[in-house]
Motif scaffolding. Sequence first.
Motif, PDB file in Angstrom:
ATOM      1  N   TRP A   4       0.789  -1.244   0.017  1.00 49.77           N
ATOM      2  CA  TRP A   4       0.044   0.002   0.106  1.00 49.77           C
ATOM      3  C   TRP A   4       0.833   1.217   0.031  1.00 49.77           C
ATOM      4  CZ3 TRP A   4      -4.371   1.836  -1.177  1.00 49.77           C
ATOM      5  CH2 TRP A   4      -4.731   2.994  -0.587  1.00 49.77           C
ATOM      6  N   SER A   5       1.951   1.319   0.679  1.00 49.72           N
ATOM      7  CA  SER A   5       2.759   2.478   0.811  1.00 49.72           C
ATOM      8  C   SER A   5       3.562   2.564  -0.587  1.00 49.72           C
ATOM      9  CB  SER A   5       4.042   2.251   2.111  1.00 49.72           C
ATOM     10  OG  SER A   5       4.735   3.201   1.742  1.00 49.72           O
ATOM     11  N   TRP A   6       4.077   1.521  -1.137  1.00 44.65           N
ATOM     12  CA  TRP A   6       4.473   1.837  -2.441  1.00 44.65           C
ATOM     13  C   TRP A   6       3.564   2.110  -3.514  1.00 44.65           C
ATOM     14  CZ3 TRP A   6       3.540  -1.169  -6.994  1.00 44.65           C
ATOM     15  CH2 TRP A   6       4.367  -0.891  -7.778  1.00 44.65           C
ATOM     16  N   LEU A   7       2.365   1.538  -3.588  1.00 48.87           N
ATOM     17  CA  LEU A   7       1.328   1.909  -4.420  1.00 48.87           C
ATOM     18  C   LEU A   7       0.817   3.292  -4.321  1.00 48.87           C
ATOM     19  CD1 LEU A   7      -0.583   0.745  -6.766  1.00 48.87           C
ATOM     20  CD2 LEU A   7      -2.135   0.083  -5.053  1.00 48.87           C
ATOM     21  N   THR A   8       0.637   3.965  -3.295  1.00 48.34           N
ATOM     22  CA  THR A   8       0.227   5.307  -2.929  1.00 48.34           C
ATOM     23  C   THR A   8       1.405   6.192  -3.532  1.00 48.34           C
ATOM     24  OG1 THR A   8       0.839   5.224  -0.531  1.00 48.34           O
ATOM     25  CG2 THR A   8      -1.230   5.008  -1.132  1.00 48.34           C
ATOM     26  N   SER A   9       2.782   6.116  -3.036  1.00 55.89           N
ATOM     27  CA  SER A   9       3.959   6.822  -3.640  1.00 55.89           C
ATOM     28  C   SER A   9       3.869   6.717  -5.163  1.00 55.89           C
ATOM     29  CB  SER A   9       5.017   6.414  -3.004  1.00 55.89           C
ATOM     30  OG  SER A   9       5.766   5.218  -3.462  1.00 55.89           O
ATOM     31  N   VAL A  10       3.790   5.790  -5.769  1.00 51.26           N
ATOM     32  CA  VAL A  10       3.733   5.468  -7.115  1.00 51.26           C
ATOM     33  C   VAL A  10       2.568   6.347  -7.771  1.00 51.26           C
ATOM     34  CG1 VAL A  10       3.682   3.941  -9.065  1.00 51.26           C
ATOM     35  CG2 VAL A  10       5.099   3.215  -7.234  1.00 51.26           C
ATOM     36  N   LEU A  11       1.499   6.067  -7.326  1.00 51.07           N
ATOM     37  CA  LEU A  11       0.149   6.936  -7.720  1.00 51.07           C
ATOM     38  C   LEU A  11       0.403   8.251  -7.607  1.00 51.07           C
ATOM     39  CD1 LEU A  11      -2.714   4.454  -6.899  1.00 51.07           C
ATOM     40  CD2 LEU A  11      -1.751   4.838  -9.136  1.00 51.07           C
ATOM     41  N   THR A  31       3.284   9.944  -7.397  1.00 47.43           N
ATOM     42  CA  THR A  31       4.154  10.494  -8.297  1.00 47.43           C
ATOM     43  C   THR A  31       3.598  10.433  -9.782  1.00 47.43           C
ATOM     44  OG1 THR A  31       5.886   9.650  -6.899  1.00 47.43           O
ATOM     45  CG2 THR A  31       6.460  10.018  -9.135  1.00 47.43           C
ATOM     46  N   GLU A  32       2.871   9.393 -10.293  1.00 45.04           N
ATOM     47  CA  GLU A  32       2.439   9.519 -11.489  1.00 45.04           C
ATOM     48  C   GLU A  32       1.109  10.547 -11.557  1.00 45.04           C
ATOM     49  OE1 GLU A  32       0.804   5.581 -12.045  1.00 45.04           O
ATOM     50  OE2 GLU A  32       2.956   4.677 -12.296  1.00 45.04           O
ATOM     51  N   PHE A  33       0.462  10.715 -10.615  1.00 45.02           N
ATOM     52  CA  PHE A  33      -0.842  11.684 -10.819  1.00 45.02           C
ATOM     53  C   PHE A  33       0.018  13.261 -10.895  1.00 45.02           C
ATOM     54  CE2 PHE A  33      -3.019  15.183  -8.653  1.00 45.02           C
ATOM     55  CZ  PHE A  33      -3.874  15.254  -9.007  1.00 45.02           C
ATOM     56  N   LEU A  63      -0.327  15.609 -14.310  1.00 39.85           N
ATOM     57  CA  LEU A  63      -0.830  16.774 -13.995  1.00 39.85           C
ATOM     58  C   LEU A  63       0.146  17.918 -14.558  1.00 39.85           C
ATOM     59  CD1 LEU A  63      -2.943  18.972 -12.687  1.00 39.85           C
ATOM     60  CD2 LEU A  63      -1.780  18.757 -10.665  1.00 39.85           C
ATOM     61  N   ALA A  64       1.492  17.687 -14.119  1.00 35.86           N
ATOM     62  CA  ALA A  64       2.710  18.769 -14.812  1.00 35.86           C
ATOM     63  C   ALA A  64       2.518  18.515 -16.260  1.00 35.86           C
ATOM     64  CB  ALA A  64       4.109  18.353 -14.169  1.00 35.86           C
TER      65      ALA A  64
END
Length: 187
Positions: free
Chosen positions: A8-15, A17-19, A23-24
């Motif tokens: 879960w920690s890895w998934l939230t950091s990846v999401l 970052t991707e989000f 957005l950028a």
Amino acid sequence: MENLMAVWSWLTSVLTTEFFAALAAALSFFVAWRQHVWNKKHHLASIKPFICDFLERDHEKLSLSFSLMNKGLGPAKLVSYEFKWDEKKVSADEVAKFMTKSFTGDFKLYLAEMSNVSAFSAGESRVVMSVTKKNGASIDDLDKEAFSIFNKEIIKRLRLVILYQSIQGKEVFEYRTTPLTSLLNKT
């Protein structure tokens, strides 16, 4: 459970970052698109032609010159060029006949006719109509009266209407002679 928390920690950091990367990228695209639209508008405005006129009259020498000039920054391609007499379309030949009838043989008359393949470069000037007393010809009261009547008639009744556009644009602009109120009041 610990493995699940790590995933879960890895998934939230990846999401996350991707989000923010998406957005950028979206913001960069929007800014680039807006800059492109602005540059296109600015470019078209920077090459926009603007046709204006100049009427020069000398009652002492009995000379008249009517010129057009492109004061814009880009070339002006003529779409149409027509003379109007009392708001009715007339040919250049009819205007030339009026000019010829108005004066004796001691005057030099010039009338330009242009077509829809004519163009004005930026800063280019063209004489459309001129009337001058021939060199060495004496000026008498009849000549002065004829010149005065001719001036009044063309200021009051003759109009030139030109539709033109930029070489790179599709927008059509209109030039129409508009005499000064001070000149109309004298007629």
